[in-house]
Design a protein around this motif. Sequence first.
Motif, mmCIF file in Angstrom:
data_model
loop_
_atom_site.group_PDB
_atom_site.id
_atom_site.type_symbol
_atom_site.label_atom_id
_atom_site.label_comp_id
_atom_site.label_asym_id
_atom_site.label_seq_id
_atom_site.Cartn_x
_atom_site.Cartn_y
_atom_site.Cartn_z
ATOM 1 N N LEU A 1 0.806 -1.211 0.000
ATOM 2 C CA LEU A 1 0.000 0.000 0.000
ATOM 3 C C LEU A 1 0.845 1.270 0.000
ATOM 4 N N GLN A 2 1.935 1.274 0.771
ATOM 5 C CA GLN A 2 2.771 2.474 0.814
ATOM 6 C C GLN A 2 3.418 2.766 -0.540
ATOM 7 N N LYS A 3 3.714 1.714 -1.301
ATOM 8 C CA LYS A 3 4.281 1.909 -2.635
ATOM 9 C C LYS A 3 3.243 2.489 -3.581
ATOM 10 N N ILE A 4 2.005 2.002 -3.466
ATOM 11 C CA ILE A 4 0.927 2.532 -4.304
ATOM 12 C C ILE A 4 0.727 4.019 -4.040
ATOM 13 N N LEU A 5 0.697 4.390 -2.759
ATOM 14 C CA LEU A 5 0.498 5.792 -2.402
ATOM 15 C C LEU A 5 1.638 6.663 -2.912
ATOM 16 N N ALA A 6 2.872 6.186 -2.740
ATOM 17 C CA ALA A 6 4.031 6.963 -3.202
ATOM 18 C C ALA A 6 4.013 7.122 -4.715
ATOM 19 N N ASN A 7 3.671 6.048 -5.419
ATOM 20 C CA ASN A 7 3.624 6.110 -6.874
ATOM 21 C C ASN A 7 2.500 7.004 -7.381
ATOM 22 N N ALA A 8 1.473 7.177 -6.554
ATOM 23 C CA ALA A 8 0.366 8.062 -6.916
ATOM 24 C C ALA A 8 0.679 9.521 -6.600
ATOM 25 N N VAL B 1 1.220 10.824 -3.583
ATOM 26 C CA VAL B 1 0.652 11.294 -2.317
ATOM 27 C C VAL B 1 1.724 11.928 -1.447
ATOM 28 N N ALA B 2 2.859 11.261 -1.329
ATOM 29 C CA ALA B 2 3.969 11.751 -0.497
ATOM 30 C C ALA B 2 5.155 10.824 -0.717
ATOM 31 N N SER B 3 6.235 11.062 0.020
ATOM 32 C CA SER B 3 7.377 10.157 -0.028
ATOM 33 C C SER B 3 6.982 8.818 0.567
ATOM 34 N N ARG B 4 7.786 7.779 0.311
ATOM 35 C CA ARG B 4 7.468 6.449 0.827
ATOM 36 C C ARG B 4 7.350 6.465 2.354
ATOM 37 N N ARG B 5 8.290 7.106 3.024
ATOM 38 C CA ARG B 5 8.261 7.126 4.483
ATOM 39 C C ARG B 5 7.033 7.862 5.001
ATOM 40 N N LYS B 6 6.695 8.990 4.396
ATOM 41 C CA LYS B 6 5.518 9.746 4.818
ATOM 42 C C LYS B 6 4.254 8.924 4.578
ATOM 43 N N CYS B 7 4.204 8.169 3.483
ATOM 44 C CA CYS B 7 3.048 7.316 3.210
ATOM 45 C C CYS B 7 2.893 6.253 4.286
ATOM 46 N N GLU B 8 4.022 5.725 4.759
ATOM 47 C CA GLU B 8 3.969 4.745 5.843
ATOM 48 C C GLU B 8 3.378 5.380 7.105
ATOM 49 N N ASP C 1 8.700 5.437 -5.922
ATOM 50 C CA ASP C 1 9.514 4.232 -6.001
ATOM 51 C C ASP C 1 10.961 4.573 -6.365
ATOM 52 N N LEU C 2 11.142 5.432 -7.356
ATOM 53 C CA LEU C 2 12.501 5.824 -7.745
ATOM 54 C C LEU C 2 13.176 6.605 -6.626
ATOM 55 N N ALA C 3 12.455 7.515 -5.998
ATOM 56 C CA ALA C 3 13.028 8.302 -4.908
ATOM 57 C C ALA C 3 13.475 7.395 -3.771
ATOM 58 N N HIS C 4 12.657 6.394 -3.468
ATOM 59 C CA HIS C 4 12.978 5.455 -2.388
ATOM 60 C C HIS C 4 14.267 4.698 -2.694
ATOM 61 N N LYS C 5 14.404 4.261 -3.925
ATOM 62 C CA LYS C 5 15.597 3.502 -4.302
ATOM 63 C C LYS C 5 16.844 4.388 -4.301
ATOM 64 N N LEU C 6 16.709 5.626 -4.744
ATOM 65 C CA LEU C 6 17.865 6.518 -4.799
ATOM 66 C C LEU C 6 18.400 6.863 -3.411
ATOM 67 N N THR C 7 17.530 6.799 -2.391
ATOM 68 C CA THR C 7 17.969 7.103 -1.029
ATOM 69 C C THR C 7 18.116 5.840 -0.182
ATOM 70 N N HIS C 8 18.060 4.684 -0.816
ATOM 71 C CA HIS C 8 18.187 3.413 -0.106
ATOM 72 C C HIS C 8 19.635 3.211 0.354
ATOM 73 N N PRO C 9 19.845 2.641 1.548
ATOM 74 C CA PRO C 9 21.214 2.478 2.057
ATOM 75 C C PRO C 9 22.124 1.664 1.154
ATOM 76 N N GLU D 1 14.920 -0.358 5.156
ATOM 77 C CA GLU D 1 14.333 0.956 4.958
ATOM 78 C C GLU D 1 15.341 1.901 4.317
ATOM 79 N N SER D 2 14.796 2.854 3.596
ATOM 80 C CA SER D 2 15.652 3.899 3.066
ATOM 81 C C SER D 2 15.904 4.926 4.158
ATOM 82 N N THR D 3 16.874 5.788 3.906
ATOM 83 C CA THR D 3 17.160 6.841 4.858
ATOM 84 C C THR D 3 16.801 8.183 4.237
ATOM 85 N N THR D 4 16.339 9.107 5.062
ATOM 86 C CA THR D 4 16.115 10.460 4.590
ATOM 87 C C THR D 4 17.446 11.187 4.669
#
Length: 255
Positions: A5-12, A14-21, A118-126, A248-251
């Motif tokens: 669900l958090q991926k769907i929201l981020a891809n739509a 809505v907000a960043s992946r972490r904020k969607c969570e 999804d792309l933003a999450h991967k780019l900031t992934h550890p 998890e990714s990091t901000t």
Amino acid sequence: MEERLQKILANAGVASRRKCEELITSGKVTVNGKVVTELGVKADPASDTITVSGKPIKKEAKIYILFNKPKGVITSVSDPKGRSVVTDYLKEVKERLYPVGRLDYDSEGLLLLTNDGDLAHKLTHPSHHVPKTYHATVERVPHGNALEKLQKGIKLEDGMTAPAEVEYHDIDPDGKYATIAITIHEGRNRQVRRMFDAIHHPVTRLKRITFGGLHLNNLQRGKHRKLTAAELKMLQESVAGIAVSGQESTTEVED
């Protein structure tokens, strides 16, 4: 096709992946009329009705913006203190945009914004150490052996830094300052400034000129442009092997 669900929201958008969570765990998201508070829930955006704070999500066209952030601007979409934020400079963009990583208030330069969670999450992934190059103007001229410490990795209060690529970019003939080109592969809080503090050459100006394979080039301060198809493909290929369902990714709060 069902997705988390958090991926769907981020891809739509809505907000960043972490904020969607955070939206999910706070009970603001429903799927087919049922409140969802667990992060492991999956849904099908094509057939399920998903709402956030009572409003159905909608799929926005993906957009990717390269922005030259001025000094004195907050890397955020809003600020409770009323200070200038990066989205103030992109008001003609109708899609909701979110920064990928951070540049602090006193830093300037290249910032990527997108609604592709999804792309933003991967780019900031550890697991993905995106190279970032800065021009750091520092007090006085550091000797070569001081820069070698940065090249090898230097001890900060939160541990050793990874090796950095460092070279002189500009040197004041009177020795009052130098501008150093430094490339790091981490995203610690105020990292570049703390690295130069550690060698006793405080930063007076900091500008990011590259992020991954993206280059600021001649983009003027406060201006933005869309990524080219080649730039987007390059970013997507650079993170193609990253699985985002586990760690998890990091901000990143970079400078």
